[in-house]
Write a protein that holds these residues in place. Structure first.
Motif, PDB file in Angstrom:
ATOM      1  N   TYR A 126      45.589  22.682 -58.606  1.00 36.08           N
ATOM      2  CA  TYR A 126      44.541  21.653 -58.221  1.00 36.08           C
ATOM      3  C   TYR A 126      43.734  20.869 -59.244  1.00 36.08           C
ATOM      4  O   TYR A 126      43.601  19.758 -59.166  1.00 36.08           O
ATOM      5  N   TYR A 127      43.458  21.693 -60.390  1.00 34.38           N
ATOM      6  CA  TYR A 127      43.033  20.814 -61.778  1.00 34.38           C
ATOM      7  C   TYR A 127      43.935  19.855 -62.183  1.00 34.38           C
ATOM      8  O   TYR A 127      43.351  18.885 -62.771  1.00 34.38           O
ATOM      9  N   ALA A 128      45.170  20.179 -62.186  1.00 32.52           N
ATOM     10  CA  ALA A 128      46.101  18.898 -62.790  1.00 32.52           C
ATOM     11  C   ALA A 128      45.764  17.719 -61.882  1.00 32.52           C
ATOM     12  O   ALA A 128      45.486  16.384 -62.367  1.00 32.52           O
ATOM     13  N   LYS A 159      50.777  20.566 -53.436  1.00 31.01           N
ATOM     14  CA  LYS A 159      50.980  21.997 -53.548  1.00 31.01           C
ATOM     15  C   LYS A 159      49.835  22.912 -53.577  1.00 31.01           C
ATOM     16  O   LYS A 159      49.804  24.015 -53.023  1.00 31.01           O
ATOM     17  N   ALA A 160      48.806  22.572 -54.302  1.00 32.38           N
ATOM     18  CA  ALA A 160      47.555  23.065 -54.274  1.00 32.38           C
ATOM     19  C   ALA A 160      47.118  23.632 -52.629  1.00 32.38           C
ATOM     20  O   ALA A 160      46.758  24.614 -52.336  1.00 32.38           O
ATOM     21  N   ILE A 161      47.315  22.557 -51.755  1.00 35.61           N
ATOM     22  CA  ILE A 161      46.768  22.663 -50.545  1.00 35.61           C
ATOM     23  C   ILE A 161      47.754  23.644 -49.620  1.00 35.61           C
ATOM     24  O   ILE A 161      47.317  24.451 -49.061  1.00 35.61           O
ATOM     25  N   GLN A 162      49.089  23.481 -50.066  1.00 39.74           N
ATOM     26  CA  GLN A 162      50.071  24.469 -49.507  1.00 39.74           C
ATOM     27  C   GLN A 162      49.633  25.977 -49.906  1.00 39.74           C
ATOM     28  O   GLN A 162      49.849  26.951 -49.225  1.00 39.74           O
ATOM     29  N   LEU A 163      49.544  26.091 -51.201  1.00 36.58           N
ATOM     30  CA  LEU A 163      49.109  27.552 -51.849  1.00 36.58           C
ATOM     31  C   LEU A 163      47.703  28.137 -51.117  1.00 36.58           C
ATOM     32  O   LEU A 163      47.690  29.378 -50.814  1.00 36.58           O
ATOM     33  N   ASP A 164      46.846  27.286 -51.358  1.00 35.30           N
ATOM     34  CA  ASP A 164      45.470  27.751 -50.719  1.00 35.30           C
ATOM     35  C   ASP A 164      44.321  26.406 -50.620  1.00 35.30           C
ATOM     36  O   ASP A 164      43.881  25.980 -51.488  1.00 35.30           O
ATOM     37  N   PRO A 165      44.336  26.185 -49.499  1.00 35.98           N
ATOM     38  CA  PRO A 165      43.502  24.879 -49.218  1.00 35.98           C
ATOM     39  C   PRO A 165      42.051  25.277 -49.108  1.00 35.98           C
ATOM     40  O   PRO A 165      41.159  24.385 -49.216  1.00 35.98           O
ATOM     41  N   ASP A 166      41.915  26.432 -49.127  1.00 37.67           N
ATOM     42  CA  ASP A 166      40.419  27.125 -49.032  1.00 37.67           C
ATOM     43  C   ASP A 166      39.754  27.473 -50.508  1.00 37.67           C
ATOM     44  O   ASP A 166      38.806  27.752 -50.760  1.00 37.67           O
ATOM     45  N   TYR A 167      40.608  27.253 -51.497  1.00 36.35           N
ATOM     46  CA  TYR A 167      40.240  27.315 -52.848  1.00 36.35           C
ATOM     47  C   TYR A 167      39.036  26.547 -53.240  1.00 36.35           C
ATOM     48  O   TYR A 167      38.852  25.549 -52.938  1.00 36.35           O
ATOM     49  N   ASP A 168      38.084  27.410 -54.020  1.00 39.78           N
ATOM     50  CA  ASP A 168      36.900  26.937 -54.155  1.00 39.78           C
ATOM     51  C   ASP A 168      36.093  26.189 -53.220  1.00 39.78           C
ATOM     52  O   ASP A 168      35.794  24.936 -53.116  1.00 39.78           O
ATOM     53  N   GLY A 170      37.236  24.954 -50.327  1.00 42.83           N
ATOM     54  CA  GLY A 170      38.109  23.834 -49.644  1.00 42.83           C
ATOM     55  C   GLY A 170      38.065  22.695 -50.605  1.00 42.83           C
ATOM     56  O   GLY A 170      38.470  21.687 -50.253  1.00 42.83           O
ATOM     57  N   ALA A 171      38.265  22.847 -52.078  1.00 42.09           N
ATOM     58  CA  ALA A 171      38.097  21.604 -52.888  1.00 42.09           C
ATOM     59  C   ALA A 171      39.426  20.959 -52.782  1.00 42.09           C
ATOM     60  O   ALA A 171      39.433  19.743 -52.802  1.00 42.09           O
ATOM     61  N   PRO A 172      40.797  21.402 -52.613  1.00 38.47           N
ATOM     62  CA  PRO A 172      41.726  20.751 -52.293  1.00 38.47           C
ATOM     63  C   PRO A 172      41.905  19.940 -51.168  1.00 38.47           C
ATOM     64  O   PRO A 172      42.138  18.804 -51.081  1.00 38.47           O
ATOM     65  N   LEU A 173      41.071  20.344 -50.188  1.00 39.64           N
ATOM     66  CA  LEU A 173      41.107  19.613 -48.989  1.00 39.64           C
ATOM     67  C   LEU A 173      39.959  18.418 -49.295  1.00 39.64           C
ATOM     68  O   LEU A 173      40.114  17.093 -48.720  1.00 39.64           O
TER      69      LEU A 173
END
Length: 265
Positions: A126-128, A159-168, A170-173
């Motif tokens: 995500y941060y990359a 890849k971030a969305i695949q791993l965890d779309p709800d991280y922080d 929903g930040a990846p979304l």
């Protein structure tokens, strides 16, 4: 600054007001770091400092504490992605394009380092991606597309969305929604942008950034009435979920609200 002391596995380091000077504070952190890397209590204290990054001196305190920890364990995944996180926060708020470009590149690099250390975790990916996004904003979207950054951004973000779309919250979304918003015509897709924000806000209604981004997308899509509804949720929402983030978004929303009202006249 701290609600409680933290404890190392073999040494105890209790922070008192007399120990809050930078040198003593750094020494305390170093003693709290086991030989193998950061333990849970240290990470908890670092996250507590990060939560106070919007307070006077808070960002500097977090950076100093994290630097000391990284000096002792430079390959620790938990510390590396936290370095990417503060760089992303700074890049996100940078008004100067040159500074944003530098911070975006650094976020990208630290995010990629985190991915190499642990590719199964979401944070590095995500941060990359967020770093590439900030860098692209700084150099201009057309130049970024010419440099081939779109594929690199999507590779990491997907890849971030695949791993965890709800991280922080929903930040990846949100990042994916912003991607569809910022692309030039004919690649821009405002409907996809709005749907991703709505998906994130449905699960994380406290996340003000989702409504802020949604308002901008709806306004650009010629829907100022709906944009007004979204921006009102920013104005009326609580910042308790993340005071620094919430205050930043509320401040940014003022211009969008003015643009909406201008359109509705």
């Amino acid at each position: 600054m701290f609600d409680r002391p933290w404890f190392a596995s073999e040494q105890t380091c209790v922070l008192s007001p007399a120990l809050m000077r930078p040198i003593s504070f750094a020494l305390c952190l170093l003693l709290s770091l086991p030989a193998w890397g950061a333990d849970a209590s240290l990470l908890s204290e670092l996250d507590g400092l990060y939560a106070k990054r919007g307070e006077p001196g808070g960002e500097k305190a977090y950076e100093g504490a994290l630097k000391t920890a990284l000096d002792a364990a430079p390959e620790d995944y938990e510390l590396v992605w936290r370095k990417a996180r503060i760089l992303q926060w700074q890049a996100d708020g940078a008004a100067n394009e040159k500074l944003k470009k530098v911070l975006g590149r650094q976020t990208w690099d630290w995010g990629d380092k985190a991915v190499k250390l642990n590719p199964a975790r979401v944070e590095g990916h995500y941060y990359a991606a967020a770093g590439i996004g900030a860098y692209s904003q700084a150099v201009g979207v057309m130049k970024a597309l010419g440099e081939g950054l779109e594929g690199k951004f999507n590779e990491r973000l997907d890849k971030a969305i695949q791993l965890d779309p709800d991280y922080d919250r929903g930040a990846p979304l949100l990042a994916k929604g912003r991607y569809h918003y910022e692309l030039p015509w004919p690649k821009r897709d405002l409907a996809k942008s709005a749907s991703l924000y709505e998906k994130a806000s449905a699960k994380h209604p406290q996340m003000l950034r989702a409504y802020y981004f949604l308002a901008e997308t709806l306004l650009k899509d010629g829907k100022p009435e709906k944009a007004r509804e979204a921006i009102q949720k920013v104005k009326q929402g609580s910042v308790a979920y993340d005071p620094a983030e919430g205050r930043r978004v509320k401040e940014w929303s003022k211009k969008v609200e003015a643009d909406i009202e201008k359109e509705l006249r």
